[in-house]
Design a protein around this motif. Sequence first.
Motif, PDB file in Angstrom:
ATOM      1  N   THR A 291       0.824  -1.210   0.000  1.00 35.45           N
ATOM      2  CA  THR A 291       0.000   0.000   0.000  1.00 35.45           C
ATOM      3  C   THR A 291       0.860   1.262   0.000  1.00 35.45           C
ATOM      4  O   THR A 291       0.624   2.197  -0.774  1.00 35.45           O
ATOM      5  N   GLU A 292       1.918   1.256   0.831  1.00 36.28           N
ATOM      6  CA  GLU A 292       2.760   2.437   0.950  1.00 36.28           C
ATOM      7  C   GLU A 292       3.499   2.735  -0.350  1.00 36.28           C
ATOM      8  O   GLU A 292       3.736   3.890  -0.694  1.00 36.28           O
ATOM      9  N   VAL A 293       3.858   1.663  -1.073  1.00 37.88           N
ATOM     10  CA  VAL A 293       4.589   1.845  -2.328  1.00 37.88           C
ATOM     11  C   VAL A 293       3.769   2.695  -3.298  1.00 37.88           C
ATOM     12  O   VAL A 293       4.305   3.458  -4.102  1.00 37.88           O
ATOM     13  N   PHE A 294       2.458   2.566  -3.210  1.00 34.54           N
ATOM     14  CA  PHE A 294       1.581   3.262  -4.156  1.00 34.54           C
ATOM     15  C   PHE A 294       0.837   4.429  -3.515  1.00 34.54           C
ATOM     16  O   PHE A 294      -0.210   4.847  -3.989  1.00 34.54           O
ATOM     17  N   PRO A 352       1.697  -5.656 -18.382  1.00 33.69           N
ATOM     18  CA  PRO A 352       0.851  -4.779 -19.183  1.00 33.69           C
ATOM     19  C   PRO A 352       0.673  -3.406 -18.528  1.00 33.69           C
ATOM     20  O   PRO A 352       0.381  -2.433 -19.214  1.00 33.69           O
ATOM     21  N   VAL A 353       0.856  -3.326 -17.210  1.00 35.50           N
ATOM     22  CA  VAL A 353       0.609  -2.050 -16.540  1.00 35.50           C
ATOM     23  C   VAL A 353       1.910  -1.335 -16.180  1.00 35.50           C
ATOM     24  O   VAL A 353       1.874  -0.261 -15.580  1.00 35.50           O
ATOM     25  N   ALA A 354       3.037  -1.918 -16.575  1.00 34.94           N
ATOM     26  CA  ALA A 354       4.321  -1.338 -16.164  1.00 34.94           C
ATOM     27  C   ALA A 354       4.447   0.113 -16.622  1.00 34.94           C
ATOM     28  O   ALA A 354       5.019   0.957 -15.920  1.00 34.94           O
ATOM     29  N   LYS A 355       3.892   0.393 -17.785  1.00 40.67           N
ATOM     30  CA  LYS A 355       4.044   1.749 -18.329  1.00 40.67           C
ATOM     31  C   LYS A 355       3.289   2.796 -17.514  1.00 40.67           C
ATOM     32  O   LYS A 355       3.532   3.985 -17.645  1.00 40.67           O
ATOM     33  N   PHE A 356       2.357   2.341 -16.658  1.00 38.96           N
ATOM     34  CA  PHE A 356       1.613   3.296 -15.826  1.00 38.96           C
ATOM     35  C   PHE A 356       2.290   3.536 -14.482  1.00 38.96           C
ATOM     36  O   PHE A 356       1.810   4.320 -13.676  1.00 38.96           O
ATOM     37  N   LEU A 357       3.367   2.799 -14.229  1.00 42.42           N
ATOM     38  CA  LEU A 357       3.995   2.879 -12.912  1.00 42.42           C
ATOM     39  C   LEU A 357       5.331   3.597 -12.995  1.00 42.42           C
ATOM     40  O   LEU A 357       6.047   3.503 -13.995  1.00 42.42           O
ATOM     41  N   SER A 358       5.649   4.298 -11.916  1.00 44.54           N
ATOM     42  CA  SER A 358       6.908   5.039 -11.881  1.00 44.54           C
ATOM     43  C   SER A 358       8.050   4.073 -11.562  1.00 44.54           C
ATOM     44  O   SER A 358       7.830   2.963 -11.075  1.00 44.54           O
ATOM     45  N   GLU A 361       8.153   3.054  -7.985  1.00 42.49           N
ATOM     46  CA  GLU A 361       7.095   2.086  -7.687  1.00 42.49           C
ATOM     47  C   GLU A 361       7.521   0.682  -8.120  1.00 42.49           C
ATOM     48  O   GLU A 361       7.355  -0.290  -7.382  1.00 42.49           O
ATOM     49  N   LEU A 362       8.076   0.586  -9.330  1.00 43.92           N
ATOM     50  CA  LEU A 362       8.513  -0.722  -9.822  1.00 43.92           C
ATOM     51  C   LEU A 362       9.600  -1.311  -8.949  1.00 43.92           C
ATOM     52  O   LEU A 362       9.576  -2.493  -8.592  1.00 43.92           O
ATOM     53  N   SER A 363      10.557  -0.475  -8.566  1.00 43.13           N
ATOM     54  CA  SER A 363      11.645  -1.004  -7.726  1.00 43.13           C
ATOM     55  C   SER A 363      11.113  -1.302  -6.322  1.00 43.13           C
ATOM     56  O   SER A 363      11.577  -2.237  -5.661  1.00 43.13           O
ATOM     57  N   GLY A 364      10.127  -0.512  -5.892  1.00 40.60           N
ATOM     58  CA  GLY A 364       9.522  -0.770  -4.579  1.00 40.60           C
ATOM     59  C   GLY A 364       8.832  -2.116  -4.537  1.00 40.60           C
ATOM     60  O   GLY A 364       8.899  -2.844  -3.539  1.00 40.60           O
ATOM     61  N   ALA A 368      10.030  -5.104  -2.084  1.00 49.97           N
ATOM     62  CA  ALA A 368       9.143  -5.599  -1.041  1.00 49.97           C
ATOM     63  C   ALA A 368       8.867  -7.095  -1.218  1.00 49.97           C
ATOM     64  O   ALA A 368       8.784  -7.850  -0.247  1.00 49.97           O
ATOM     65  N   LEU A 369       8.732  -7.504  -2.463  1.00 49.97           N
ATOM     66  CA  LEU A 369       8.393  -8.908  -2.728  1.00 49.97           C
ATOM     67  C   LEU A 369       9.635  -9.790  -2.844  1.00 49.97           C
ATOM     68  O   LEU A 369       9.518 -10.993  -3.018  1.00 49.97           O
ATOM     69  N   GLU A 370      10.814  -9.153  -2.729  1.00 46.13           N
ATOM     70  CA  GLU A 370      12.077  -9.884  -2.879  1.00 46.13           C
ATOM     71  C   GLU A 370      12.093 -10.655  -4.184  1.00 46.13           C
ATOM     72  O   GLU A 370      12.424 -11.844  -4.242  1.00 46.13           O
ATOM     73  N   ALA A 371      11.682  -9.945  -5.249  1.00 47.29           N
ATOM     74  CA  ALA A 371      11.516 -10.583  -6.548  1.00 47.29           C
ATOM     75  C   ALA A 371      12.843 -11.006  -7.142  1.00 47.29           C
ATOM     76  O   ALA A 371      13.825 -10.278  -7.063  1.00 47.29           O
ATOM     77  N   LYS A 372      12.850 -12.198  -7.726  1.00 48.23           N
ATOM     78  CA  LYS A 372      14.042 -12.702  -8.413  1.00 48.23           C
ATOM     79  C   LYS A 372      13.667 -13.006  -9.851  1.00 48.23           C
ATOM     80  O   LYS A 372      12.504 -13.240 -10.174  1.00 48.23           O
ATOM     81  N   ALA A 373      14.695 -12.995 -10.705  1.00 49.41           N
ATOM     82  CA  ALA A 373      14.450 -13.274 -12.118  1.00 49.41           C
ATOM     83  C   ALA A 373      13.715 -14.604 -12.253  1.00 49.41           C
ATOM     84  O   ALA A 373      14.058 -15.587 -11.606  1.00 49.41           O
ATOM     85  N   GLY A 374      12.667 -14.612 -13.101  1.00 50.55           N
ATOM     86  CA  GLY A 374      11.902 -15.830 -13.309  1.00 50.55           C
ATOM     87  C   GLY A 374      10.645 -15.921 -12.466  1.00 50.55           C
ATOM     88  O   GLY A 374       9.850 -16.838 -12.630  1.00 50.55           O
ATOM     89  N   ASP A 375      10.468 -14.950 -11.552  1.00 49.11           N
ATOM     90  CA  ASP A 375       9.287 -14.979 -10.693  1.00 49.11           C
ATOM     91  C   ASP A 375       8.090 -14.341 -11.383  1.00 49.11           C
ATOM     92  O   ASP A 375       8.221 -13.481 -12.258  1.00 49.11           O
ATOM     93  N   LEU A 376       6.929 -14.763 -10.929  1.00 55.18           N
ATOM     94  CA  LEU A 376       5.677 -14.116 -11.322  1.00 55.18           C
ATOM     95  C   LEU A 376       5.143 -13.395 -10.094  1.00 55.18           C
ATOM     96  O   LEU A 376       5.120 -13.955  -8.994  1.00 55.18           O
ATOM     97  N   LEU A 377       4.764 -12.133 -10.275  1.00 58.69           N
ATOM     98  CA  LEU A 377       4.209 -11.352  -9.166  1.00 58.69           C
ATOM     99  C   LEU A 377       2.739 -11.078  -9.448  1.00 58.69           C
ATOM    100  O   LEU A 377       2.373 -10.730 -10.575  1.00 58.69           O
ATOM    101  N   LEU A 378       1.906 -11.265  -8.443  1.00 63.32           N
ATOM    102  CA  LEU A 378       0.473 -11.015  -8.597  1.00 63.32           C
ATOM    103  C   LEU A 378       0.046  -9.970  -7.581  1.00 63.32           C
ATOM    104  O   LEU A 378       0.299 -10.116  -6.389  1.00 63.32           O
TER     105      LEU A 378
END
Length: 576
Positions: A291-294, A352-358, A361-364, A368-378
């Motif tokens: 929530t804070e990220v956005f 599809p929504v990446a272009k709407f995000l700063s 926000e994307l790095s946030g 926060a999700l500790e994303a690694k290459a190959g992951d899917l985020l929902l």
Amino acid sequence: MRTDMCGELSANDVGRRVSLCGWVGRRREHGEHLAFVDLRDRTGYVQCVVDGAHDLRSEYVIRVTGTVRHRPEGTVNPNLSTGEIEVGDCEVEILSVAEPPPFPVDERIDTDETIRLRHRYVDLRRDRMQRNLRLRARVNSAIRRAMEEQDFVEIETPMLIASTPEGARDFVVPARLKPGSFYALPQSPQLFKQLCMVGGIDRYYQLARCLRDEDLRADRQFEFIQLDAEASFASQDDVLAFITHAVSAAVEAATGDTVSDIPRMTWLEAQERFGSDKPDVRFGMELVELTEVFAATGFNAFKAPCVKGIRVPGAADTTRNQLDALTDTAKRYGAKGLVWMKVEEGGTISSPVAKFLSEPELSGIAEALEAKAGDLLLLVADERDAVRHVLGLLRLELGRPPVNEGGFQFLWIVDFPLFEGLDESGSPIPAHHAFTMPHVDDMHLLDSTSGDDLLAVRSQSYDLVVNGWELGSGSVRIHRGDVQSKIFGLLGITPDEAQVKFGFLLDAFRYGAPPHAGFAFGIDRLVAILAGEENIREVIAFPKTQSGADPLTNAPTPLEPEQLAELGLRTLPPKA
RNA sequence: GGUCCCGUGGUGCAGUUUGGAGUGCACGCCGGCCUGUCAAGCCGGAGGUCGCGGGUUCAAAUCCCGUCGGGACCGCCA
């Protein structure tokens, strides 16, 4: 009729003349004068060597008298517990002939469940049902012993009781002696066990049969058995200890291992981290707060009271079709939409929504999700409870292991809210029942006129969860008239209404009610989990189908007109 | 109340996408052969309302609609 059980014979019995009774399993004939018959009883199989088996067929019930002997060199069967020996020199007596079974008792292949249920008496012969029902009996016995060790006394409460409007839909029984009136079958012995406390029973338990006329599921039947318990002069901690002891005894009966301590988690933490009040903590994919990220986002879909996400490790190869299906699933769960993101090599997020995000926000999100290459985020954005609910269900759909993996992760969920929402008139709706004691630290909030304050009131109620299944729940009960009056007032129940609905309990409380607390958990669910079954029908001898029918007896059936007349009933014509 | 999946000899499946003779596989069943098998083996045989009803078509297990039964789930289950 018999001297031994088939599966219990061993090399120690060699030379003994034994009599065995059971069902004919497989037969292997070798000409006129040699045949092998696998004889089965509840303990297993033993091979009988007979002089011709022409008059024997599958599932004939026979008595065999013969001599136990070592099998000849090279013919020992290591796959059979009795594989070292055989019964020779056999006299065979046919006790009962049998038609060919509707499906093989031998269960190498699964059989359609309707057919199993229609011929349940055959299905019960199979190893799976024998194992499950015997496990269930051991668990019941261990639970009784555990409760009695703790000075609980078994009290039987009535099956024909008064209907109360709260809770699940009642099964009802027409009263012949008072036409037009009905008994209800108990959803649980809740009120009776509290009356037992007023009655000085002090510690009550029962393996209680409960009935609820609600839709059936893999973990829900119309009728089910609960360990129902209540203790006087007991705190929440006391009850948790009593029940932990019973659960531990049950687990020990099933696995040999005990359960020393069951960790606790607050309802709020369960909701925030797992999106459920019955979290399956055997796997990760926890809900992550975004929530804070956005907070200052320009993306309309994320301008919501709450945004959370889950990370599905290694799922970036999910196809567009699968993602569309997942989005549909999320919408069926009540989401407004589902935002997916794939983490590319190098950490770039494609969506599809990446272009709407700063960029922050994307790095946030990634951080926060500790994303690694190959992951899917929902990601889901909505009201907080909706976000939890949708992501909680998606998490289970995408990550939940089979029931028999990962051991038994028991968990107490504590500090449930007292109220689960507000009705149209602004009155709070009880989350458990109207006799649940509020948390001592939140008592002052009961005097607030703010809906938010009321919804923040915690209760002294608690659930037991294992591997994402709700096993049961309990609470500390209100035993003081003034607190009860305040709760009734908040719930919008007038003293007159309270008297009509629960008068007998309130009356009883006027005559000296000890502080008391209790719990109930579902035996069917516990046994299913311990048996590694996904479905409680597998641990019930004669269950109903999802539509509430019994393929064996054809219940439910219409009644004869005379029977209806005697009960003072007339049925409506079927809906057109 | 809703979404999705399944329904083919006794059992479990394939066939349905792309319509073309009830076609196939394994088990079981019946008969025969077989003296050390154990999911025995070999030979032969019987067994079908493709859940049911309607529609499209020259033709339907296959496509469409409805319905029944089963299952999973959402709602519901204080």
